[in-house]
Design a protein around this motif. Structure first.
Motif, PDB file in Angstrom:
ATOM      1  N   THR A  10      70.873  23.731  49.688  1.00  0.00           N
ATOM      2  CA  THR A  10      70.295  24.032  48.386  1.00  0.00           C
ATOM      3  C   THR A  10      69.381  25.232  48.537  1.00  0.00           C
ATOM      4  O   THR A  10      68.499  25.245  49.393  1.00  0.00           O
ATOM      5  N   LEU A  11      69.640  26.236  47.706  1.00  0.00           N
ATOM      6  CA  LEU A  11      68.922  27.498  47.816  1.00  0.00           C
ATOM      7  C   LEU A  11      68.135  27.793  46.548  1.00  0.00           C
ATOM      8  O   LEU A  11      68.550  27.443  45.459  1.00  0.00           O
ATOM      9  N   GLU A  12      67.028  28.486  46.737  1.00  0.00           N
ATOM     10  CA  GLU A  12      66.227  28.977  45.621  1.00  0.00           C
ATOM     11  C   GLU A  12      66.168  30.495  45.749  1.00  0.00           C
ATOM     12  O   GLU A  12      65.868  31.025  46.828  1.00  0.00           O
ATOM     13  N   LYS A  13      66.468  31.188  44.655  1.00  0.00           N
ATOM     14  CA  LYS A  13      66.491  32.643  44.683  1.00  0.00           C
ATOM     15  C   LYS A  13      65.080  33.198  44.825  1.00  0.00           C
ATOM     16  O   LYS A  13      64.176  32.823  44.094  1.00  0.00           O
ATOM     17  N   VAL A  14      64.892  34.102  45.783  1.00  0.00           N
ATOM     18  CA  VAL A  14      63.630  34.791  45.997  1.00  0.00           C
ATOM     19  C   VAL A  14      63.693  36.140  45.283  1.00  0.00           C
ATOM     20  O   VAL A  14      62.799  36.514  44.542  1.00  0.00           O
ATOM     21  N   LYS A  15      64.778  36.872  45.532  1.00  0.00           N
ATOM     22  CA  LYS A  15      65.073  38.142  44.866  1.00  0.00           C
ATOM     23  C   LYS A  15      66.567  38.386  45.023  1.00  0.00           C
ATOM     24  O   LYS A  15      67.258  37.582  45.669  1.00  0.00           O
ATOM     25  N   GLU A  16      67.075  39.450  44.461  1.00  0.00           N
ATOM     26  CA  GLU A  16      68.509  39.722  44.519  1.00  0.00           C
ATOM     27  C   GLU A  16      68.998  39.735  45.964  1.00  0.00           C
ATOM     28  O   GLU A  16      68.506  40.506  46.791  1.00  0.00           O
ATOM     29  N   GLY A  17      69.952  38.840  46.273  1.00  0.00           N
ATOM     30  CA  GLY A  17      70.537  38.772  47.603  1.00  0.00           C
ATOM     31  C   GLY A  17      69.728  38.017  48.637  1.00  0.00           C
ATOM     32  O   GLY A  17      70.143  37.898  49.783  1.00  0.00           O
ATOM     33  N   GLU A  18      68.555  37.488  48.247  1.00  0.00           N
ATOM     34  CA  GLU A  18      67.718  36.748  49.193  1.00  0.00           C
ATOM     35  C   GLU A  18      67.330  35.401  48.593  1.00  0.00           C
ATOM     36  O   GLU A  18      66.896  35.319  47.450  1.00  0.00           O
ATOM     37  N   TYR A  19      67.471  34.370  49.403  1.00  0.00           N
ATOM     38  CA  TYR A  19      67.189  33.000  48.982  1.00  0.00           C
ATOM     39  C   TYR A  19      66.361  32.309  50.056  1.00  0.00           C
ATOM     40  O   TYR A  19      66.221  32.808  51.157  1.00  0.00           O
ATOM     41  N   LYS A  20      65.860  31.130  49.728  1.00  0.00           N
ATOM     42  CA  LYS A  20      65.230  30.286  50.745  1.00  0.00           C
ATOM     43  C   LYS A  20      65.808  28.891  50.604  1.00  0.00           C
ATOM     44  O   LYS A  20      66.222  28.478  49.519  1.00  0.00           O
ATOM     45  N   ILE A  21      65.857  28.175  51.720  1.00  0.00           N
ATOM     46  CA  ILE A  21      66.400  26.818  51.731  1.00  0.00           C
ATOM     47  C   ILE A  21      65.328  25.873  51.195  1.00  0.00           C
ATOM     48  O   ILE A  21      64.180  25.916  51.637  1.00  0.00           O
ATOM     49  N   ILE A  22      65.729  25.035  50.250  1.00  0.00           N
ATOM     50  CA  ILE A  22      64.799  24.061  49.684  1.00  0.00           C
ATOM     51  C   ILE A  22      65.371  22.656  49.847  1.00  0.00           C
ATOM     52  O   ILE A  22      66.576  22.497  50.031  1.00  0.00           O
ATOM     53  N   PRO A  23      64.519  21.628  49.790  1.00  0.00           N
ATOM     54  CA  PRO A  23      65.022  20.252  49.910  1.00  0.00           C
ATOM     55  C   PRO A  23      66.049  19.945  48.826  1.00  0.00           C
ATOM     56  O   PRO A  23      65.970  20.440  47.705  1.00  0.00           O
ATOM     57  N   SER A  24      66.988  19.127  49.185  1.00  0.00           N
ATOM     58  CA  SER A  24      68.078  18.750  48.299  1.00  0.00           C
ATOM     59  C   SER A  24      67.911  17.314  47.830  1.00  0.00           C
ATOM     60  O   SER A  24      67.331  16.494  48.533  1.00  0.00           O
ATOM     61  N   ARG A  25      68.472  17.035  46.679  1.00  0.00           N
ATOM     62  CA  ARG A  25      68.453  15.650  46.191  1.00  0.00           C
ATOM     63  C   ARG A  25      69.423  14.783  46.989  1.00  0.00           C
ATOM     64  O   ARG A  25      69.321  13.579  46.992  1.00  0.00           O
ATOM     65  N   GLN A  26      70.380  15.414  47.685  1.00  0.00           N
ATOM     66  CA  GLN A  26      71.418  14.682  48.403  1.00  0.00           C
ATOM     67  C   GLN A  26      71.177  14.583  49.909  1.00  0.00           C
ATOM     68  O   GLN A  26      71.798  13.773  50.571  1.00  0.00           O
ATOM     69  N   ALA A  27      70.318  15.438  50.447  1.00  0.00           N
ATOM     70  CA  ALA A  27      70.142  15.464  51.896  1.00  0.00           C
ATOM     71  C   ALA A  27      68.660  15.445  52.250  1.00  0.00           C
ATOM     72  O   ALA A  27      67.888  16.212  51.707  1.00  0.00           O
ATOM     73  N   GLU A  28      68.297  14.556  53.157  1.00  0.00           N
ATOM     74  CA  GLU A  28      66.899  14.459  53.575  1.00  0.00           C
ATOM     75  C   GLU A  28      66.551  15.487  54.639  1.00  0.00           C
ATOM     76  O   GLU A  28      65.395  15.852  54.784  1.00  0.00           O
ATOM     77  N   GLU A  29      67.550  15.919  55.397  1.00  0.00           N
ATOM     78  CA  GLU A  29      67.318  16.883  56.458  1.00  0.00           C
ATOM     79  C   GLU A  29      68.008  18.198  56.117  1.00  0.00           C
ATOM     80  O   GLU A  29      69.039  18.220  55.456  1.00  0.00           O
ATOM     81  N   CYS A  30      67.455  19.256  56.613  1.00  0.00           N
ATOM     82  CA  CYS A  30      68.033  20.579  56.427  1.00  0.00           C
ATOM     83  C   CYS A  30      69.258  20.712  57.330  1.00  0.00           C
ATOM     84  O   CYS A  30      69.192  20.340  58.507  1.00  0.00           O
ATOM     85  N   PRO A  31      70.380  21.225  56.834  1.00  0.00           N
ATOM     86  CA  PRO A  31      71.587  21.315  57.662  1.00  0.00           C
ATOM     87  C   PRO A  31      71.532  22.443  58.684  1.00  0.00           C
ATOM     88  O   PRO A  31      70.695  23.343  58.597  1.00  0.00           O
ATOM     89  N   PHE A  32      72.446  22.386  59.633  1.00  0.00           N
ATOM     90  CA  PHE A  32      72.688  23.436  60.626  1.00  0.00           C
ATOM     91  C   PHE A  32      71.521  23.676  61.568  1.00  0.00           C
ATOM     92  O   PHE A  32      71.422  24.726  62.189  1.00  0.00           O
TER      93      PHE A  32
END
Length: 86
Positions: A10-32
């Protein structure tokens, strides 16, 4: 978005072409092996599109080529989330 390994990113847009990973409603841990808040860049190179997760030091720790199929899934999931109540 859900990857081919059924990991939810699950990503949140920071600016065009750049995002940050945010917690998901479906996953308790960050993937990868990543952590919430890490930067994800949308890269266009030689006619291809990629997502690249960057560690805080700037190293790329995971990439995924965006194909028509997974881009469509990503867009569908974004639309569905926008229509759902929080």
């Amino acid at each position: 978005m859900t990857t081919s390994q059924d990991s939810e990113l699950t990503l949140e847009k920071v600016k065009e072409g750049e995002y940050k990973i945010i917690p998901s409603r479906q996953a308790e841990e960050c993937p990868f092996g990543a952590e919430f808040g890490w930067k994800v860049l949308h890269i266009r190179q030689e006619g291809l599109n990629f997502l690249a997760i960057h560690k805080p030091n700037g190293d790329v720790m995971w990439t995924m080529e965006l194909t028509t199929n997974n881009e469509e899934k990503c867009e569908e999931q974004q639309m569905m989330m926008g229509q759902e109540e929080p």
